[in-house]
Design a protein around this motif. Structure first.
Motif, PDB file in Angstrom:
ATOM      1  N   SER A 261       5.530   7.767 -10.896  1.00  0.00           N
ATOM      2  CA  SER A 261       4.340   7.309 -10.180  1.00  0.00           C
ATOM      3  C   SER A 261       4.715   6.171  -9.239  1.00  0.00           C
ATOM      4  N   ALA A 262       4.020   6.106  -8.107  1.00  0.00           N
ATOM      5  CA  ALA A 262       4.253   5.050  -7.128  1.00  0.00           C
ATOM      6  C   ALA A 262       2.936   4.771  -6.407  1.00  0.00           C
ATOM      7  N   THR A 263       2.823   3.599  -5.815  1.00  0.00           N
ATOM      8  CA  THR A 263       1.617   3.195  -5.095  1.00  0.00           C
ATOM      9  C   THR A 263       1.941   3.032  -3.616  1.00  0.00           C
ATOM     10  N   VAL A 264       1.142   3.698  -2.779  1.00  0.00           N
ATOM     11  CA  VAL A 264       1.295   3.597  -1.318  1.00  0.00           C
ATOM     12  C   VAL A 264       0.107   2.821  -0.773  1.00  0.00           C
ATOM     13  N   LYS A 265       0.385   1.765  -0.017  1.00  0.00           N
ATOM     14  CA  LYS A 265      -0.675   0.959   0.597  1.00  0.00           C
ATOM     15  C   LYS A 265      -0.706   1.259   2.093  1.00  0.00           C
ATOM     16  N   VAL A 266      -1.864   1.698   2.575  1.00  0.00           N
ATOM     17  CA  VAL A 266      -2.041   2.050   3.992  1.00  0.00           C
ATOM     18  C   VAL A 266      -3.088   1.121   4.602  1.00  0.00           C
ATOM     19  N   SER A 267      -2.748   0.494   5.714  1.00  0.00           N
ATOM     20  CA  SER A 267      -3.689  -0.373   6.444  1.00  0.00           C
ATOM     21  C   SER A 267      -3.884   0.215   7.830  1.00  0.00           C
TER      22      SER A 267
ATOM     23  N   THR B  28      -8.023  -0.189   4.792  1.00  0.00           N
ATOM     24  CA  THR B  28      -6.923  -0.590   3.903  1.00  0.00           C
ATOM     25  C   THR B  28      -7.173   0.003   2.516  1.00  0.00           C
ATOM     26  N   LYS B  29      -6.204   0.784   2.047  1.00  0.00           N
ATOM     27  CA  LYS B  29      -6.395   1.481   0.780  1.00  0.00           C
ATOM     28  C   LYS B  29      -5.059   1.671   0.071  1.00  0.00           C
ATOM     29  N   SER B  30      -5.076   1.521  -1.252  1.00  0.00           N
ATOM     30  CA  SER B  30      -3.890   1.787  -2.073  1.00  0.00           C
ATOM     31  C   SER B  30      -4.073   3.122  -2.775  1.00  0.00           C
TER      32      SER B  30
END
Length: 466
Positions: free
Chosen positions: A76-82, A111-113
């Motif tokens: 699992s990994a977290t991607v943060k997009v702004s 902005t969302k993770s």
């Protein structure tokens, strides 16, 4: 995932890296995926100058797995997009064997993770890594997360063996100085419904801190510990790896370090009162001794027989004297003639050892026995019908044999001799008034109580035929 699994199997058999790369690329890149990737890339190009993307290092549910297979491992990994405008997040997983997952997309705004996962099932031993690659709105690749799977063949597994585990922390709450020797100790109890070998490991805050294998008859305690050098909170779990896969409850602990005080006097460990015992039935040796501590500490000990380490253990002991034992073990070769047993103990600051001789084991004595050889009888003419009967035999006694050898013919005593260790010749020569028929004389062997052990016949021909 069929393509990924196939590529991993090919890699496991040592195929060429370049051949694998071509094979995997051909398998995983379907037209639909290529179109998705192309679309995602186009969308990424459109928002490239505006969107910001960051990706975390993937987490692995089983970073260093040891146990029964097949096993499923989750990444699992977290991607943060702004981004101020709507955009499409496109990503895929990169595998250490060169294969890639399908491209997936997620619509995001602002902005969302976004947390993304991949679950992979392994049937054999694997060492590798995985990384997350973001294709749009910007191309970003995470750091690699390494993992390993060690498939163990469970020894002595039985369907009717049930195992349970429970764990607790000591102390569970601590407030005070956190000197270098301060430890949080974990104790666990393993319970089985029937005797079995149990493999286990301690996992504290996601990290394996200790592991082992013990024979459990009904229930047995196992221990682990960590050094508390700063304020913290966490939990420990006792994981059972075989003969069944079970988990204990979480043993929570909390540490608050305050008001540091100078270190306590150094721990001193010593060994004393070593006693050895020789079991002559089966030629085995065992021992027990005392371990002495001036204050509580983790202690390790090693038993050696004639300079060779044969058994060891470790445990957290309180101050005072603790008794440890060397389990009974068989002696072989020169060790049967006696030798030395040594107990070596190791504490945080010093070590000590003590040695004691053990007695030779008595070999079982062979049973007394005898052998008879060369038993023969002959008859010669005097003046027919009279004649002389002569005979001789050799009796060899062994291992302390005692007895008597007696020649007889039709109830007549012909000659005798006492038998002991070594060879004894038993002979006779007897005149008979009438010796007109063939016959058989016997050499009889008796034990000291007069019991007949054996009769050896010896035939002869009469010199004077009637």
């Amino acid at each position: 995932m069929k393509s990924s699994v196939l590529a991993r199997k090919v890699a496991a058999f040592g195929a060429s890296t370049f051949v694998l790369a071509g094979l995997v690329a051909g398998l995983v890149s379907s037209p639909a995926q290529a179109a998705t990737a192309s679309s995602a890339t186009a969308g990424a190009a459109a928002a490239k100058t505006k969107a910001k993307v960051s990706v975390s290092t993937p987490k692995v549910s089983e970073r260093d797995y040891v146990g029964a297979c097949p096993v499923s491992v989750t990444f699992s990994a977290t991607v943060k997009v702004s981004s101020k405008a709507k955009t499409t997040l496109a990503y895929r997983w990169l595998h250490g064997d060169g294969s890639k997952s399908k491209v997936k997309t997620v619509k995001v705004k602002g902005t969302k993770s976004v947390k993304v996962t991949e679950k992979v099932t392994f049937k054999g031993d694997v060492k590798g890594w995985q990384a997350l690659q973001v294709l749009g709105p910007r191309t970003v690749t995470s750091k690699k997360s390494y993992f390993s799977v060690n498939c163990m063949k469970l020894e002595g597994t039985r369907d009717d063996v049930r195992v349970s585990a429970r764990a607790w922390a000591s102390p569970s709450h601590y407030v005070g100085s956190c000197d270098p020797g301060k430890r949080i100790h974990f104790a666990g109890r393993i319970t089985v419904n029937r005797p079995a070998w149990v493999r286990y490991r301690w996992v504290v805050n996601g990290d394996v801190v200790d592991y082992g294998k013990v024979k459990v008859w009904d229930s047995r305690k196992v221990y682990a510990g960590i050094t508390a050098r700063h304020s913290q909170r966490g939990s420990a779990v006792l994981q059972i790896l075989s003969p069944d896969r079970e988990y204990s409850n979480r043993a929570y602990y909390k540490v608050w370090c305050k008001d540091y005080t100078p270190p306590a006097p150094a721990v001193k460990v010593s060994a004393s009162d070593l006693v050895t015992a020789t079991n002559h039935d089966g030629c085995k040796v065992s021992a027990h001794a005392n371990i002495n501590l001036n204050r509580a500490a983790d202690v390790r000990w090693v038993w050696s027989v004639n300079g060779q380490a044969v058994e060891q253990g470790s445990r957290y002991f309180g101050s005072g004297t603790k008794n440890v034992s060397l389990s009974q073990r068989a002696l072989h070769g020169a060790a049967k003639n006696g030798g030395k047993i040594t107990l070596s103990v190791y504490g945080p600051n010093n070590s000590d050892s003590i040695t004691q001789s053990y007695a030779a084991c008595d070999e079982p004595k062979p049973e007394p026995s005898y052998e008879v050889s060369g038993a023969s009888v002959s008859a010669s003419e005097n003046t027919c019908p009279s004649g002389t009967l002569s005979g001789s035999a050799t009796v060899t006694g062994k291992n302390g044999f005692k007895g008597q050898a007696v020649w007889t013919y039709e109830g007549t005593h012909l000659g005798s001799a006492n038998i002991g260790d070594g060879s004894t010749t038993v002979s006779f020569s007897q005149n008979f008034n009438e010796l007109t028929k063939d016959g058989v004389a016997e050499l009889k062997i008796f034990d000291p109580s007069g019991k007949l052990l054996k009769a050896v016949p010896a035939s002869f021909q009469a010199p004077c035929k009637a």
